[in-house]
Scaffold this motif. Structure first.
Motif, PDB file in Angstrom:
ATOM      1  N   SER A 134      -5.313  -9.618  -8.111  1.00 55.07           N
ATOM      2  CA  SER A 134      -6.359 -10.429  -8.731  1.00 55.07           C
ATOM      3  C   SER A 134      -6.854 -11.569  -7.852  1.00 55.07           C
ATOM      4  CB  SER A 134      -5.840 -11.008 -10.057  1.00 55.07           C
ATOM      5  OG  SER A 134      -4.815 -11.975  -9.804  1.00 55.07           O
ATOM      6  N   GLY A 135      -6.034 -12.005  -6.906  1.00 52.41           N
ATOM      7  CA  GLY A 135      -6.395 -13.167  -6.103  1.00 52.41           C
ATOM      8  C   GLY A 135      -6.124 -14.480  -6.805  1.00 52.41           C
ATOM      9  N   ASP A 136      -5.646 -14.446  -8.043  1.00 50.15           N
ATOM     10  CA  ASP A 136      -5.326 -15.646  -8.819  1.00 50.15           C
ATOM     11  C   ASP A 136      -3.883 -16.044  -8.503  1.00 50.15           C
ATOM     12  OD1 ASP A 136      -4.603 -17.513 -10.764  1.00 50.15           O
ATOM     13  OD2 ASP A 136      -5.870 -16.595 -12.306  1.00 50.15           O
ATOM     14  N   HIS A 137      -3.714 -16.990  -7.603  1.00 52.08           N
ATOM     15  CA  HIS A 137      -2.369 -17.339  -7.135  1.00 52.08           C
ATOM     16  C   HIS A 137      -1.504 -17.946  -8.229  1.00 52.08           C
ATOM     17  CE1 HIS A 137      -3.425 -16.283  -3.069  1.00 52.08           C
ATOM     18  NE2 HIS A 137      -4.491 -17.079  -3.109  1.00 52.08           N
ATOM     19  N   GLY A 138      -2.116 -18.661  -9.147  1.00 49.19           N
ATOM     20  CA  GLY A 138      -1.363 -19.221 -10.264  1.00 49.19           C
ATOM     21  C   GLY A 138      -0.822 -18.129 -11.162  1.00 49.19           C
ATOM     22  N   ALA A 139      -1.662 -17.144 -11.459  1.00 44.24           N
ATOM     23  CA  ALA A 139      -1.236 -16.030 -12.306  1.00 44.24           C
ATOM     24  C   ALA A 139      -0.159 -15.203 -11.611  1.00 44.24           C
ATOM     25  CB  ALA A 139      -2.438 -15.154 -12.654  1.00 44.24           C
ATOM     26  N   ILE A 140      -0.313 -15.037 -10.300  1.00 46.73           N
ATOM     27  CA  ILE A 140       0.688 -14.278  -9.535  1.00 46.73           C
ATOM     28  C   ILE A 140       2.029 -14.987  -9.579  1.00 46.73           C
ATOM     29  CG2 ILE A 140       1.344 -13.551  -7.222  1.00 46.73           C
ATOM     30  CD1 ILE A 140      -1.659 -13.035  -6.686  1.00 46.73           C
ATOM     31  N   ALA A 141       2.020 -16.302  -9.402  1.00 46.87           N
ATOM     32  CA  ALA A 141       3.256 -17.078  -9.425  1.00 46.87           C
ATOM     33  C   ALA A 141       3.925 -16.977 -10.787  1.00 46.87           C
ATOM     34  CB  ALA A 141       2.979 -18.538  -9.068  1.00 46.87           C
ATOM     35  N   ARG A 142       3.128 -17.047 -11.866  1.00 46.64           N
ATOM     36  CA  ARG A 142       3.696 -16.947 -13.211  1.00 46.64           C
ATOM     37  C   ARG A 142       4.280 -15.563 -13.449  1.00 46.64           C
ATOM     38  NH1 ARG A 142      -0.922 -20.075 -14.162  1.00 46.64           N
ATOM     39  NH2 ARG A 142      -2.158 -18.249 -14.770  1.00 46.64           N
ATOM     40  N   TRP A 143       3.591 -14.516 -12.973  1.00 49.69           N
ATOM     41  CA  TRP A 143       4.075 -13.143 -13.138  1.00 49.69           C
ATOM     42  C   TRP A 143       5.398 -12.956 -12.388  1.00 49.69           C
ATOM     43  CZ3 TRP A 143       5.219  -9.203  -9.736  1.00 49.69           C
ATOM     44  CH2 TRP A 143       5.392  -7.925 -10.291  1.00 49.69           C
ATOM     45  N   ARG A 144       5.439 -13.460 -11.179  1.00 43.62           N
ATOM     46  CA  ARG A 144       6.661 -13.310 -10.378  1.00 43.62           C
ATOM     47  C   ARG A 144       7.834 -14.045 -11.026  1.00 43.62           C
ATOM     48  NH1 ARG A 144       4.027 -13.887  -4.264  1.00 43.62           N
ATOM     49  NH2 ARG A 144       3.587 -11.641  -4.011  1.00 43.62           N
ATOM     50  N   GLU A 183       8.955 -12.012 -14.047  1.00 46.48           N
ATOM     51  CA  GLU A 183       9.662 -10.798 -13.640  1.00 46.48           C
ATOM     52  C   GLU A 183      11.053 -11.132 -13.112  1.00 46.48           C
ATOM     53  OE1 GLU A 183       8.721  -7.235 -13.596  1.00 46.48           O
ATOM     54  OE2 GLU A 183       7.830  -8.297 -15.288  1.00 46.48           O
ATOM     55  N   ALA A 184      11.177 -12.219 -12.359  1.00 45.81           N
ATOM     56  CA  ALA A 184      12.483 -12.637 -11.858  1.00 45.81           C
ATOM     57  C   ALA A 184      13.423 -12.957 -13.020  1.00 45.81           C
ATOM     58  CB  ALA A 184      12.337 -13.843 -10.935  1.00 45.81           C
ATOM     59  N   GLU A 185      12.896 -13.631 -14.032  1.00 42.91           N
ATOM     60  CA  GLU A 185      13.709 -13.955 -15.204  1.00 42.91           C
ATOM     61  C   GLU A 185      14.110 -12.694 -15.960  1.00 42.91           C
ATOM     62  OE1 GLU A 185      11.466 -16.713 -17.493  1.00 42.91           O
ATOM     63  OE2 GLU A 185      11.883 -18.421 -16.151  1.00 42.91           O
ATOM     64  N   ARG A 186      13.181 -11.756 -16.103  1.00 41.22           N
ATOM     65  CA  ARG A 186      13.477 -10.502 -16.816  1.00 41.22           C
ATOM     66  C   ARG A 186      14.578  -9.718 -16.107  1.00 41.22           C
ATOM     67  NH1 ARG A 186      12.371  -5.395 -15.927  1.00 41.22           N
ATOM     68  NH2 ARG A 186      10.922  -5.845 -14.204  1.00 41.22           N
ATOM     69  N   ILE A 187      14.449  -9.561 -14.805  1.00 39.42           N
ATOM     70  CA  ILE A 187      15.422  -8.783 -14.045  1.00 39.42           C
ATOM     71  C   ILE A 187      16.790  -9.462 -14.065  1.00 39.42           C
ATOM     72  CG2 ILE A 187      16.023  -8.024 -11.707  1.00 39.42           C
ATOM     73  CD1 ILE A 187      13.035  -7.492 -11.264  1.00 39.42           C
ATOM     74  N   THR A 188      16.784 -10.782 -13.926  1.00 41.93           N
ATOM     75  CA  THR A 188      18.047 -11.511 -13.958  1.00 41.93           C
ATOM     76  C   THR A 188      18.717 -11.389 -15.312  1.00 41.93           C
ATOM     77  OG1 THR A 188      17.152 -13.099 -12.353  1.00 41.93           O
ATOM     78  CG2 THR A 188      19.150 -13.732 -13.531  1.00 41.93           C
ATOM     79  N   ALA A 230       0.786   2.507 -10.286  1.00 41.65           N
ATOM     80  CA  ALA A 230      -0.142   1.578  -9.646  1.00 41.65           C
ATOM     81  C   ALA A 230       0.507   0.210  -9.448  1.00 41.65           C
ATOM     82  CB  ALA A 230      -1.403   1.428 -10.480  1.00 41.65           C
ATOM     83  N   ILE A 231       0.024  -0.499  -8.446  1.00 44.69           N
ATOM     84  CA  ILE A 231       0.433  -1.884  -8.265  1.00 44.69           C
ATOM     85  C   ILE A 231      -0.087  -2.691  -9.457  1.00 44.69           C
ATOM     86  CG2 ILE A 231       0.142  -3.949  -6.831  1.00 44.69           C
ATOM     87  CD1 ILE A 231      -0.208  -2.113  -4.433  1.00 44.69           C
ATOM     88  N   PRO A 232       0.723  -3.552 -10.055  1.00 47.72           N
ATOM     89  CA  PRO A 232       0.248  -4.376 -11.175  1.00 47.72           C
ATOM     90  C   PRO A 232      -1.047  -5.113 -10.818  1.00 47.72           C
ATOM     91  CG  PRO A 232       2.614  -4.591 -10.960  1.00 47.72           C
ATOM     92  CD  PRO A 232       2.150  -3.802  -9.771  1.00 47.72           C
ATOM     93  N   ASP A 233      -2.008  -5.062 -11.731  1.00 44.01           N
ATOM     94  CA  ASP A 233      -3.332  -5.648 -11.483  1.00 44.01           C
ATOM     95  C   ASP A 233      -3.265  -7.118 -11.086  1.00 44.01           C
ATOM     96  OD1 ASP A 233      -4.557  -3.240 -12.006  1.00 44.01           O
ATOM     97  OD2 ASP A 233      -4.938  -3.703 -14.124  1.00 44.01           O
ATOM     98  N   VAL A 234      -2.318  -7.864 -11.669  1.00 40.73           N
ATOM     99  CA  VAL A 234      -2.265  -9.295 -11.410  1.00 40.73           C
ATOM    100  C   VAL A 234      -2.034  -9.584  -9.921  1.00 40.73           C
ATOM    101  CG1 VAL A 234       0.227  -9.448 -11.894  1.00 40.73           C
ATOM    102  CG2 VAL A 234      -1.222 -11.483 -12.140  1.00 40.73           C
ATOM    103  N   ARG A 260       0.824  -1.208   0.000  1.00 42.96           N
ATOM    104  CA  ARG A 260       0.000   0.000   0.000  1.00 42.96           C
ATOM    105  C   ARG A 260       0.859   1.259   0.000  1.00 42.96           C
ATOM    106  NH1 ARG A 260      -2.579  -3.635   3.406  1.00 42.96           N
ATOM    107  NH2 ARG A 260      -4.721  -4.163   2.817  1.00 42.96           N
ATOM    108  N   PRO A 261       0.382   2.357  -0.588  1.00 41.76           N
ATOM    109  CA  PRO A 261      -0.932   2.540  -1.205  1.00 41.76           C
ATOM    110  C   PRO A 261      -1.013   1.898  -2.592  1.00 41.76           C
ATOM    111  CG  PRO A 261       0.343   4.537  -1.428  1.00 41.76           C
ATOM    112  CD  PRO A 261       1.157   3.619  -0.571  1.00 41.76           C
ATOM    113  N   ARG A 262      -2.241   1.669  -3.034  1.00 46.61           N
ATOM    114  CA  ARG A 262      -2.456   0.997  -4.313  1.00 46.61           C
ATOM    115  C   ARG A 262      -1.892   1.810  -5.471  1.00 46.61           C
ATOM    116  NH1 ARG A 262      -7.858  -2.293  -6.014  1.00 46.61           N
ATOM    117  NH2 ARG A 262      -7.263  -2.802  -8.170  1.00 46.61           N
ATOM    118  N   GLU A 263      -1.983   3.125  -5.364  1.00 48.80           N
ATOM    119  CA  GLU A 263      -1.396   3.999  -6.378  1.00 48.80           C
ATOM    120  C   GLU A 263      -0.539   5.034  -5.670  1.00 48.80           C
ATOM    121  OE1 GLU A 263      -2.763   7.158  -9.818  1.00 48.80           O
ATOM    122  OE2 GLU A 263      -3.952   5.315  -9.535  1.00 48.80           O
TER     123      GLU A 263
END
Length: 229
Positions: A199-209, A212-217, A192-196, A184-187
């Motif tokens: 979302s409450g979708d734990h599978g989508a959150i895991a895939r996003w993370r 992102e880890a691969e991109r940063i690395t 803004a915090i990424p919508d995913v 917080r805050p949301r914005e």
């Protein structure tokens, strides 16, 4: 038995330093690990407790004597002491998160803090010292690197971190740098915090993370990303 760190140094007043605060300090107070700091000069030679001498073959600076350092190591250990013996040295192999995890599962570690131009080569082999570096740069001595190694290990000991899963997704744990974090805050300032993540979708959150880890690395540490392929 708690995890035991023995540190040999010419500057014991530098300890516990950061190791006496935050997670490591709290764990020290709770007896989850112990810190024994030894003054190398106690084993110095002569009236002035001399610990160093000029380098054989000439050259600048001074070298820590083999007989002095060996005596300090012998006095700080017991027969068949199973703990690894590290010498903090810029020519050592890089210290990694995998090293910290391995050391944290053992009984502890003995760390020698180098000073001057280095230590007599003979004592490294005679006392089974493993040279370890925390980076490709030169510091005044091994005390700060010793604190780095100890802190990296102590935070992984059972009961030190509030949640046992806290360290599982950190940088280097799975060959990747850590994904971004938000709260917080949301914005904030138009960002803004990424919508995913909301979302409450734990599978989508895991895939996003993971993505992102691969991109940063890939962007910041391509050496790590290539090594993980």
């Amino acid at each position: 038995m708690s995890w035991r760190a023995t540190i040999l140094t010419l500057y014991p007043d530098m300890f516990p330093g950061p190791l006496g605060t935050s997670l490591s300090g709290d764990a020290l107070a709770r007896g989850l690990w112990s810190l024994d700091v030894r003054q190398i000069r106690e084993h110095g030679i002569g009236r002035h407790a001399k610990v160093d001498d000029t380098p054989a073959g000439g050259g600048p600076g001074m070298v820590l004597r083999a007989d002095v350092l060996a005596a300090a190591i012998d006095a700080a250990t017991v027969t068949n002491d199973p703990r690894p013996r590290l010498l903090m040295s810029p020519r050592g192999r890089p210290f990694t998160q995998a090293d910290a995890r391995l050391l944290a599962t053992g009984p502890g570690v003995l760390i020698v803090c180098g000073r001057f131009e280095g230590v007599d080569e003979r004592v490294i082999a005679a006392r089974g010292l493993t040279e370890v570096s925390i980076g490709d740069y030169i510091l005044s001595g091994g005390e700060i690197p010793a604190m780095v190694v100890a802190d990296a290990c102590v935070r992984l000991l059972p009961g030190v971190m509030g949640a046992e899963a806290s360290g599982e997704d950190e940088s280097f744990e799975k060959g990747l740098l850590e994904y971004p974090h938000y709260t917080r805050p949301r914005e904030w300032e138009g960002q803004a915090i990424p919508d995913v993540l909301l979302s409450g979708d734990h599978g989508a959150i895991a895939r996003w993370r993971r993505a992102e880890a691969e991109r940063i690395t890939r962007e910041r540490r391509p050496d790590l990303f290539t090594a993980g392929e």
